[in-house]
Design a protein around this motif. Structure first.
Motif, PDB file in Angstrom:
ATOM      1  N   LEU A   1       0.815  -1.211   0.000  1.00 41.05           N
ATOM      2  CA  LEU A   1       0.000   0.000   0.000  1.00 41.05           C
ATOM      3  C   LEU A   1       0.853   1.267   0.000  1.00 41.05           C
ATOM      4  CD1 LEU A   1      -2.934   0.975   0.031  1.00 41.05           C
ATOM      5  CD2 LEU A   1      -2.810   1.053   2.513  1.00 41.05           C
ATOM      6  N   PHE A   2       1.910   1.282   0.784  1.00 38.21           N
ATOM      7  CA  PHE A   2       2.689   2.518   0.920  1.00 38.21           C
ATOM      8  C   PHE A   2       4.141   2.365   0.465  1.00 38.21           C
ATOM      9  CE2 PHE A   2      -0.631   3.139   4.248  1.00 38.21           C
ATOM     10  CZ  PHE A   2      -1.248   4.227   3.668  1.00 38.21           C
ATOM     11  N   TRP A   3       4.882   1.488   1.125  1.00 34.03           N
ATOM     12  CA  TRP A   3       6.329   1.448   0.939  1.00 34.03           C
ATOM     13  C   TRP A   3       6.718   1.116  -0.500  1.00 34.03           C
ATOM     14  CZ3 TRP A   3      10.630  -1.448  -0.180  1.00 34.03           C
ATOM     15  CH2 TRP A   3      11.841  -0.973   0.330  1.00 34.03           C
ATOM     16  N   SER A   4       6.015   0.187  -1.111  1.00 28.59           N
ATOM     17  CA  SER A   4       6.397  -0.261  -2.462  1.00 28.59           C
ATOM     18  C   SER A   4       6.053   0.743  -3.545  1.00 28.59           C
ATOM     19  CB  SER A   4       5.721  -1.591  -2.798  1.00 28.59           C
ATOM     20  OG  SER A   4       6.239  -2.593  -1.984  1.00 28.59           O
ATOM     21  N   VAL A   5       5.358   1.811  -3.191  1.00 29.41           N
ATOM     22  CA  VAL A   5       5.062   2.847  -4.191  1.00 29.41           C
ATOM     23  C   VAL A   5       5.655   4.185  -3.767  1.00 29.41           C
ATOM     24  CG1 VAL A   5       3.086   1.926  -5.435  1.00 29.41           C
ATOM     25  CG2 VAL A   5       2.738   2.944  -3.196  1.00 29.41           C
ATOM     26  N   GLN A   6       6.675   4.124  -2.937  1.00 36.40           N
ATOM     27  CA  GLN A   6       7.404   5.354  -2.677  1.00 36.40           C
ATOM     28  C   GLN A   6       8.326   5.618  -3.876  1.00 36.40           C
ATOM     29  OE1 GLN A   6      10.329   5.169   0.422  1.00 36.40           O
ATOM     30  NE2 GLN A   6      10.621   2.986   0.187  1.00 36.40           N
ATOM     31  N   PHE A   7       8.783   6.848  -3.963  1.00 34.73           N
ATOM     32  CA  PHE A   7       9.684   7.195  -5.073  1.00 34.73           C
ATOM     33  C   PHE A   7      11.081   6.695  -4.708  1.00 34.73           C
ATOM     34  CE2 PHE A   7      12.406  10.310  -7.431  1.00 34.73           C
ATOM     35  CZ  PHE A   7      12.073   9.868  -8.691  1.00 34.73           C
ATOM     36  N   ALA A   8      11.272   5.402  -4.913  1.00 34.47           N
ATOM     37  CA  ALA A   8      12.563   4.772  -4.612  1.00 34.47           C
ATOM     38  C   ALA A   8      12.769   3.646  -5.622  1.00 34.47           C
ATOM     39  CB  ALA A   8      12.582   4.237  -3.195  1.00 34.47           C
ATOM     40  N   TYR A   9      14.032   3.233  -5.774  1.00 33.24           N
ATOM     41  CA  TYR A   9      14.349   2.401  -6.942  1.00 33.24           C
ATOM     42  C   TYR A   9      13.601   1.062  -7.020  1.00 33.24           C
ATOM     43  CZ  TYR A   9      18.560   1.949  -3.788  1.00 33.24           C
ATOM     44  OH  TYR A   9      19.433   1.862  -2.741  1.00 33.24           O
ATOM     45  N   GLU A  10      13.313   0.469  -5.865  1.00 32.60           N
ATOM     46  CA  GLU A  10      12.646  -0.838  -5.928  1.00 32.60           C
ATOM     47  C   GLU A  10      11.230  -0.736  -6.496  1.00 32.60           C
ATOM     48  OE1 GLU A  10      13.142  -3.442  -2.457  1.00 32.60           O
ATOM     49  OE2 GLU A  10      11.109  -4.142  -2.858  1.00 32.60           O
ATOM     50  N   SER A  11      10.624   0.438  -6.359  1.00 34.97           N
ATOM     51  CA  SER A  11       9.247   0.609  -6.850  1.00 34.97           C
ATOM     52  C   SER A  11       9.165   0.438  -8.364  1.00 34.97           C
ATOM     53  CB  SER A  11       8.718   1.990  -6.458  1.00 34.97           C
ATOM     54  OG  SER A  11       8.833   2.185  -5.081  1.00 34.97           O
ATOM     55  N   LEU A  12      10.259   0.637  -9.060  1.00 43.26           N
ATOM     56  CA  LEU A  12      10.269   0.392 -10.503  1.00 43.26           C
ATOM     57  C   LEU A  12      10.938  -0.942 -10.824  1.00 43.26           C
ATOM     58  CD1 LEU A  12       9.686   1.509 -13.351  1.00 43.26           C
ATOM     59  CD2 LEU A  12      11.958   2.528 -13.330  1.00 43.26           C
ATOM     60  N   ALA A  13      11.962  -1.282 -10.049  1.00 43.75           N
ATOM     61  CA  ALA A  13      12.741  -2.483 -10.386  1.00 43.75           C
ATOM     62  C   ALA A  13      11.938  -3.765 -10.164  1.00 43.75           C
ATOM     63  CB  ALA A  13      14.018  -2.516  -9.553  1.00 43.75           C
ATOM     64  N   LEU A  14      11.169  -3.820  -9.097  1.00 44.97           N
ATOM     65  CA  LEU A  14      10.400  -5.043  -8.819  1.00 44.97           C
ATOM     66  C   LEU A  14       9.366  -5.318  -9.924  1.00 44.97           C
ATOM     67  CD1 LEU A  14       9.752  -7.437  -7.008  1.00 44.97           C
ATOM     68  CD2 LEU A  14       8.333  -5.943  -5.606  1.00 44.97           C
ATOM     69  N   PRO A  15       8.594  -4.304 -10.363  1.00 41.01           N
ATOM     70  CA  PRO A  15       7.693  -4.571 -11.496  1.00 41.01           C
ATOM     71  C   PRO A  15       8.440  -5.041 -12.745  1.00 41.01           C
ATOM     72  CG  PRO A  15       7.080  -2.527 -10.422  1.00 41.01           C
ATOM     73  CD  PRO A  15       8.357  -2.967  -9.781  1.00 41.01           C
ATOM     74  N   LEU A  16       9.577  -4.421 -13.021  1.00 40.91           N
ATOM     75  CA  LEU A  16      10.341  -4.857 -14.199  1.00 40.91           C
ATOM     76  C   LEU A  16      10.819  -6.300 -14.037  1.00 40.91           C
ATOM     77  CD1 LEU A  16      12.427  -1.606 -14.830  1.00 40.91           C
ATOM     78  CD2 LEU A  16      10.788  -2.595 -16.432  1.00 40.91           C
ATOM     79  N   ALA A  17      11.249  -6.646 -12.824  1.00 45.75           N
ATOM     80  CA  ALA A  17      11.696  -8.027 -12.578  1.00 45.75           C
ATOM     81  C   ALA A  17      10.542  -9.005 -12.735  1.00 45.75           C
ATOM     82  CB  ALA A  17      12.305  -8.132 -11.177  1.00 45.75           C
ATOM     83  N   THR A  18       9.350  -8.581 -12.335  1.00 43.97           N
ATOM     84  CA  THR A  18       8.169  -9.447 -12.496  1.00 43.97           C
ATOM     85  C   THR A  18       7.890  -9.691 -13.976  1.00 43.97           C
ATOM     86  OG1 THR A  18       7.301  -8.480 -10.474  1.00 43.97           O
ATOM     87  CG2 THR A  18       5.742  -9.705 -11.823  1.00 43.97           C
ATOM     88  N   VAL A  19       8.018  -8.637 -14.778  1.00 41.06           N
ATOM     89  CA  VAL A  19       7.836  -8.804 -16.228  1.00 41.06           C
ATOM     90  C   VAL A  19       8.919  -9.734 -16.778  1.00 41.06           C
ATOM     91  CG1 VAL A  19       7.833  -7.599 -18.452  1.00 41.06           C
ATOM     92  CG2 VAL A  19       6.664  -6.587 -16.506  1.00 41.06           C
TER      93      VAL A  19
END
Lengths: 257, 606
Positions: free
Chosen positions: B202-220
């Protein structure tokens, strides 16, 4: 040859349009510029590349969409690395130009290899109740955004403050700058007193500032860089020193004041 | 090649509604209502009112209708995917509406500064005094920079859109991965929705920090791996290999841990495949490609990564051992570090119920996988991840391990989502005769599991907006520390070396563009700021670190990088006056007096 009314022709058109809009529209009209230019960053390069490398019908629409976004992001990052390595500054023109070139090249290659698909617009039947639900949902989202992005008044008990600052004037001038920032939640009236080498030198006030407003003055101090004391008092309690600042050794690099 | 044994998901042939849209307009309405309610709750919270009931009502509106709909067997795949995406974006709106004017999470400030640096200098790989490793992984900020450039947007707006794109990609990637792997669109929809129960979602994974983009890319990237494996023809694999290469590079340049996890995941997949089906057909090429890219990046750009990560991991490991040996007190659950914020009893009950339901779901899912899909290497790996996730829950009692475990949960929960969803689908199919009742029960259970994740993920008093920007006659006001930081940048210029408490340091970094130094490790800024006397050693520290400004903020909240970014409500707890007045000595200039916050020019103390 690029056939009109195909998906790749549309992507090429969008990419070119985005590039032109980014060049022509000033940043101040972000409301127009963002929706026109962001597809070039987030969808177009990936769509062109993915469509060019996969055979028609190999991907489901959801897969095509997902890969388009992911590959667009990858293309953005790789193009930035390339420009950075080449010593080109990451400004809009070269960056968007490179992405547009990639999009056009991939789309042209895809078209030449028969990967483009005709644009087919299907109408989606929407019932009256469904349309109502969609309209109501949209209205709620607009309401949520309006409420959410509107600053509210402070909760009771919120503390405001005031700040007094004192700096040497820049460029070695024989002067100092003194200033006040009103961070109270209401308009406030101040007095500023300045002592030079312990002797009263200047007095400013009453100064009435609205919330968020600032005030500053330059004071000539003569040669010798004397110790300067500045104090701030408020009209509510003029005898008390509310804030104080001291400039002793003048060893401060100042950009402007 | 037998990486996937399930048949590719097929669209449902019959639907409950003849309309193409199905229930989508109603789900959209429910999500919009949830967003409206949470916006209302935030508005109340920002003006000093309690609104936790509204917050939970919003969560229920966002999750329950979607869960109920996704339980149905007769939903078109497009509707399922759109539902999952709508919920994912609706939940992202909860975070955006909590922080509508500025980033307020401790890790967001260093990334915002990196973005500001790219925009001002036009170059990558700048420096960052608070998180020095972040400019070496510039993926997130690079994308945000182009969004800002192309759209004419502010860095904050560009950051919000970048993370939103990441969230969209996450929901799409999860759904496609689950659909291909589980062979069921119903399991895919439920699995992607269940993933929202990750405590950080809900909060931490959508902060403006690198994992918020990297994890979705890794999932793809994982989804691409599945599709690659499903192609028998070498020629048909080429496009997937190209896609994988591009996405894997994007992961590698965006986030260190995500790239390591991706490589580890692929290697584990190869090993399991080798064990179950032999060496041929395993994704060795993809694993090797991702591994080479990761090592190259580590060698060429990310040199400090090992030094950055190793203290965190070794400290976590040490404390686990010490806690097991009872040498260190265990961390209290459902309370913050100081114990000043305690989770309400009702929330504790929901959190524990959610964990039990999740455990039950994993067990049912594992049983099913054991019977039907145990020959599928990726499914086996995801089930292992689900088990590991459950196994890591007790580590939340260990103070130093808590953060590591919490972050690992984001990756491991990918396994939990599908495992539980397969179990749920099995239960739904067994309860066909009482379909409506079973769907209602399962939608309720999914909502409880989600609520459990929210409760575990973020403190109760931090879920709603705080007064960050307040309206006053004729304009708005920022918190005093922001005003002080902006003043420093405007008058003294950028790149002053500043000692400040944790929260203030972040404001001076992004609002003043200063080189902020904070914390208790090389240099020990906290020690200097908290002391009541200025010692010669401290002067030496100021000299050796070439510090030009010291920000003395007596408010204890200024050292809190979770709560320290807002206006004070009521008199704040203060450090002793001597912590500030120790700088009122010859050689120091008292440049800025904002009451509790004073800026000293300390070059004369060197």
């Amino acid at each position: 040859m690029v056939k009109p009314r195909t998906d790749l022709a549309l992507v090429m058109g969008l990419a070119l349009a985005a590039c032109v809009f980014a060049a022509l529209l000033p940043s101040s009209v972000a409301v127009l510029r963002a929706p026109l230019c962001l597809p070039l960053v987030l969808v177009a390069p990936g769509y062109a590349v993915v469509t060019a490398i996969f055979r028609p019908g190999e991907l489901r629409t959801s897969e095509l969409l997902t890969l388009s976004i992911a590959v667009s992001i990858a293309a953005t990052l790789i193009s930035a690395l390339l420009l950075d390595v080449l010593g080109v500054a990451l400004t809009a023109a070269p960056w968007m130009g490179l992405l547009t070139a990639l999009t056009l090249a991939a789309a042209a290659w895809g078209t030449a290899h028969g990967r483009s698909r005709p644009l087919v617009f299907r109408s989606i039947p929407v019932g009256r109740a469904q349309a109502g639900a969609l309209a109501a949902g949209l209205a709620l989202l607009v309401g949520a955004a309006t409420l959410g992005f509107t600053p509210m008044s402070a909760p009771s008990g919120t503390r405001g403050t005031s700040a007094l600052w004192l700096l040497p004037a820049p460029q070695g001038r024989q002067a100092a700058c003194v200033g006040v920032i009103n961070e109270q939640l209401h308009a406030t009236t101040y007095d500023v007193s300045v002592l030079l080498a312990g002797a009263p030198a200047r007095r400013f006030g009453p100064i009435t500032l609205a919330p968020g407003a600032t005030w500053s003055r330059a004071i000539a101090v003569g040669p010798g860089r004397p110790v300067i004391n500045a104090s701030l008092s408020t009209a509510a309690d003029p005898s008390a020193v509310y804030r104080s600042a001291v400039l002793q050794d003048w060893n401060v690099a100042v950009a402007s004041c | 090649m037998t990486l996937t044994v399930a048949k590719p998901a097929q669209p449902a042939r019959s639907t409950e509604q003849s309309s193409v849209l199905g229930w989508l307009p109603w789900i959209f309405l429910a999500v919009a209502a949830g967003v409206m309610v949470v916006s209302w709750a935030d508005a109340l919270s920002r003006t000093g009112h309690r609104a936790s009931v509204l917050f939970w009502l919003a969560m229920a509106l966002l999750i329950f209708p979607a869960a109920f709909r996704l339980c149905s067997a007769r939903v078109r795949p497009g509707e399922r995917l759109a539902t999952v995406v709508l919920v994912g974006l609706g939940l992202y709106a909860v975070k955006v509406l909590r922080d509508p004017f500025a980033f307020t999470y401790g890790d967001e400030f260093p990334h915002l500064y990196n973005l500001q640096t790219i925009l001002s200098s036009g170059r990558l790989f700048g420096t960052n005094s608070i998180l020095p490793i972040t400019p070496r992984y510039p993926g997130l900020e690079t994308l945000a920079a182009l969004i800002a450039r192309a759209g004419g947007l502010s860095p904050f707006a560009a950051g919000v859109i970048t993370v939103g794109a990441g969230r969209l990609l996450m929901m799409l990637g999860l759904y496609l991965l689950y659909a291909r792997l589980g062979g069921s669109e119903r399991a895919a929809g439920l699995g992607a929705l269940l993933y929202a129960a990750t405590p950080n979602f809900l909060f931490w994974s959508v902060q403006f920090a690198y994992e918020s983009l990297a994890l979705p890319l890794a999932t793809v990237a994982l989804f691409v791996t599945i599709r690659w494996a499903q192609e028998r023809d070498v020629g048909l694999r080429r496009p997937w290999e190209l896609c994988f290469g591009l996405v894997a590079v994007a992961v590698v340049v965006t986030h260190h841990v995500s790239s390591y996890v991706l490589v580890a995941f692929l290697l584990a997949l190869c090993v399991i495949h080798w064990r179950l089906h032999g060496r041929a057909g395993a994704p060795w090429l993809l694993a090797a490609g991702a591994g080479v890219a990761t090592i190259l990046w580590l060698a060429l750009a990310g040199g400090g990564t090992v030094g950055y990560l190793s203290p965190v991991l070794t400290s976590a490991l040490k404390q686990v051992i010490q806690t097991l040996a009872r040498e260190t007190p265990a961390r209290g659950l459902f309370a913050n570090q100081g114990g000043s914020v305690v989770t309400p009893p009702a929330e504790i009950v929901i959190a524990l119920s959610g964990i039990m339901l999740l455990g039950l779901g994993v067990l049912v899912g594992v049983r099913l996988v054991w019977q039907q899909r145990w020959r599928n290497p990726l499914m086996v790996l995801l089930v292992f991840c689900a088990f590991i996730y459950l196994g890591t829950l007790p580590l939340r009692f260990v103070p130093a391990a808590w953060e590591t475990v919490s972050r690992a949960g984001d990756f491991l929960f990918i396994g939990v989502g599908l495992t539980v969803a397969l179990g749920v689908v099995w239960m739904l199919e067994r309860g066909k005769r009482r379909s409506l009742r079973v769907r209602l029960l399962i939608a309720t259970a999914v909502t409880i599991v989600f609520a459990s994740g929210v409760i575990a993920g973020w403190p109760a008093n931090e879920r709603l907006a705080q007064p960050r920007l307040i309206a006053v006659t004729g304009g708005t006001l920022d918190p005093p520390a922001v005003v002080a930081a902006q003043w420093s940048g405007r008058t003294l210029g950028p790149n002053q070396r500043v000692f400040a408490q944790d929260a203030d340091a972040r404001f001076f970094l992004t609002s003043g563009l200063q080189t902020s130094l904070t914390g208790n490790f090389a240099p020990d800024v906290d020690d200097l700021l908290d002391a009541r006397k200025l010692t010669p050693a401290m002067r030496a520290l100021l000299r050796s670190s070439r510090t030009t400004l010291v920000v003395s903020d007596r408010r204890e909240i200024s050292g809190d990088n979770l709560f320290g970014f807002y206006f004070d409500s009521g008199p704040p707890a203060l450090a002793p006056a001597a912590t500030a007045s120790k700088f009122d000595v010859p050689g120091a200039n008292r440049l800025y007096d904002g009451g509790d916050l004073i800026i000293y020019g300390v070059r004369g103390l060197w």
